[in-house]
Enzyme design. Sequence first.
Site, PDB file in Angstrom:
ATOM      1  N   GLU A  92       6.569   8.729   8.238  1.00  0.00           N
ATOM      2  CA  GLU A  92       6.879   8.773   6.804  1.00  0.00           C
ATOM      3  C   GLU A  92       5.949   9.733   6.044  1.00  0.00           C
ATOM      4  O   GLU A  92       5.832   9.651   4.830  1.00  0.00           O
ATOM      5  CB  GLU A  92       6.769   7.361   6.211  1.00  0.00           C
ATOM      6  CG  GLU A  92       7.655   6.310   6.891  1.00  0.00           C
ATOM      7  CD  GLU A  92       9.149   6.548   6.699  1.00  0.00           C
ATOM      8  OE1 GLU A  92       9.539   7.172   5.699  1.00  0.00           O
ATOM      9  OE2 GLU A  92       9.932   6.124   7.581  1.00  0.00           O
ATOM     10  N   VAL A 111       6.935  -5.374   7.297  1.00  0.00           N
ATOM     11  CA  VAL A 111       7.303  -4.035   6.812  1.00  0.00           C
ATOM     12  C   VAL A 111       8.716  -4.128   6.272  1.00  0.00           C
ATOM     13  O   VAL A 111       9.611  -4.664   6.948  1.00  0.00           O
ATOM     14  CB  VAL A 111       7.255  -2.988   7.954  1.00  0.00           C
ATOM     15  CG1 VAL A 111       7.806  -1.646   7.480  1.00  0.00           C
ATOM     16  CG2 VAL A 111       5.831  -2.829   8.477  1.00  0.00           C
ATOM     17  N   PHE A 112       8.911  -3.619   5.041  1.00  0.00           N
ATOM     18  CA  PHE A 112      10.253  -3.608   4.445  1.00  0.00           C
ATOM     19  C   PHE A 112      10.839  -2.208   4.580  1.00  0.00           C
ATOM     20  O   PHE A 112      10.200  -1.223   4.203  1.00  0.00           O
ATOM     21  CB  PHE A 112      10.172  -3.996   2.972  1.00  0.00           C
ATOM     22  CG  PHE A 112      11.490  -3.929   2.241  1.00  0.00           C
ATOM     23  CD1 PHE A 112      12.529  -4.778   2.581  1.00  0.00           C
ATOM     24  CD2 PHE A 112      11.691  -3.012   1.208  1.00  0.00           C
ATOM     25  CE1 PHE A 112      13.757  -4.725   1.905  1.00  0.00           C
ATOM     26  CE2 PHE A 112      12.914  -2.958   0.524  1.00  0.00           C
ATOM     27  CZ  PHE A 112      13.935  -3.815   0.887  1.00  0.00           C
ATOM     28  N   GLY A 113      12.053  -2.114   5.102  1.00  0.00           N
ATOM     29  CA  GLY A 113      12.767  -0.834   5.214  1.00  0.00           C
ATOM     30  C   GLY A 113      14.013  -0.856   4.355  1.00  0.00           C
ATOM     31  O   GLY A 113      14.742  -1.858   4.338  1.00  0.00           O
ATOM     32  N   TYR A 114      14.266   0.268   3.670  1.00  0.00           N
ATOM     33  CA  TYR A 114      15.468   0.354   2.813  1.00  0.00           C
ATOM     34  C   TYR A 114      16.234   1.651   3.088  1.00  0.00           C
ATOM     35  O   TYR A 114      17.236   1.934   2.441  1.00  0.00           O
ATOM     36  CB  TYR A 114      15.067   0.270   1.320  1.00  0.00           C
ATOM     37  CG  TYR A 114      14.083   1.354   0.955  1.00  0.00           C
ATOM     38  CD1 TYR A 114      12.717   1.178   1.165  1.00  0.00           C
ATOM     39  CD2 TYR A 114      14.537   2.592   0.487  1.00  0.00           C
ATOM     40  CE1 TYR A 114      11.820   2.200   0.894  1.00  0.00           C
ATOM     41  CE2 TYR A 114      13.642   3.612   0.218  1.00  0.00           C
ATOM     42  CZ  TYR A 114      12.291   3.409   0.420  1.00  0.00           C
ATOM     43  OH  TYR A 114      11.415   4.444   0.171  1.00  0.00           O
ATOM     44  N   GLY A 115      15.734   2.466   4.036  1.00  0.00           N
ATOM     45  CA  GLY A 115      16.391   3.729   4.394  1.00  0.00           C
ATOM     46  C   GLY A 115      16.608   3.750   5.892  1.00  0.00           C
ATOM     47  O   GLY A 115      17.218   2.828   6.451  1.00  0.00           O
ATOM     48  N   SER A 116      16.047   4.762   6.545  1.00  0.00           N
ATOM     49  CA  SER A 116      16.236   4.823   8.003  1.00  0.00           C
ATOM     50  C   SER A 116      15.615   3.610   8.689  1.00  0.00           C
ATOM     51  O   SER A 116      16.035   3.227   9.786  1.00  0.00           O
ATOM     52  CB  SER A 116      15.633   6.111   8.571  1.00  0.00           C
ATOM     53  OG  SER A 116      14.227   6.096   8.471  1.00  0.00           O
TER      54      SER A 116
HETATM   55  C1  SIN Z   1      12.545   3.371   4.637  1.00  0.00           C
HETATM   56  O1  SIN Z   1      13.457   3.468   5.446  1.00  0.00           O
HETATM   57  O2  SIN Z   1      12.174   2.253   4.233  1.00  0.00           O
HETATM   58  C2  SIN Z   1      11.805   4.568   4.114  1.00  0.00           C
HETATM   59  C3  SIN Z   1      12.596   5.807   3.998  1.00  0.00           C
HETATM   60  C4  SIN Z   1      13.147   6.334   5.293  1.00  0.00           C
HETATM   61  O3  SIN Z   1      12.405   6.448   6.281  1.00  0.00           O
HETATM   62  O4  SIN Z   1      14.338   6.631   5.354  1.00  0.00           O
END
Ligand code: SIN
Length: 186
Positions: free
Chosen positions: A87, A6-11
Amino acid sequence: MSDVWVFGYGSLVWRPAFEHAERRPGFVNGYVRRFWQGSTDHRGVPGAPGRVVTLLPGGAADRVWGMVYRLHAETREAILQALDVREQGGYERLEFDVRVPDEPGGPVRALTYVATPDNANYLGPAPLQQIAAQVVKSRGPSGANVDYVLELERALQGLGAEDSHVSELAEHIRALTAQDLERGNE
Ligand code: SIN
């Protein structure tokens, strides 16, 4: 079944809140990260949305850094179901090739939550000053919208992967909150 990442770029960079077998900094090419998604379930409420990030197609030189997580086979279905709920405010589960420095096997194919412009909570572009003003006054069940921005800024700095959109927004927020403090002291 092969590994699930899983790639995350925010929280999901700074608060994954799920068990994982491994995590590595990684990036996707050809995209930009923008505070263009409205949040009515985490950092705002219906009628007063906060702003959170999504990914949008950018130029060939654009790159979004984040964190990629490898899930344990035994828990991955439960984790993905929980992430779908977390999400659900406009994000779709898509797949991206994520480059992981020093990964001998090349890019990893990773599930990524993206809020595309056709979702009901999408807000789209606005001047950073205006986004900052919205962030400063927004709060939702997961807490203050300001914390989301500043935690993301800090996490990216920790990766040595500052994102100018995030850090410039954070600067506007600091300026606004300093003004509020000054007014409070008058
Ligand atoms: C993420 O973090 O990859 C998705 C957006 C979020 O949940 O902030």
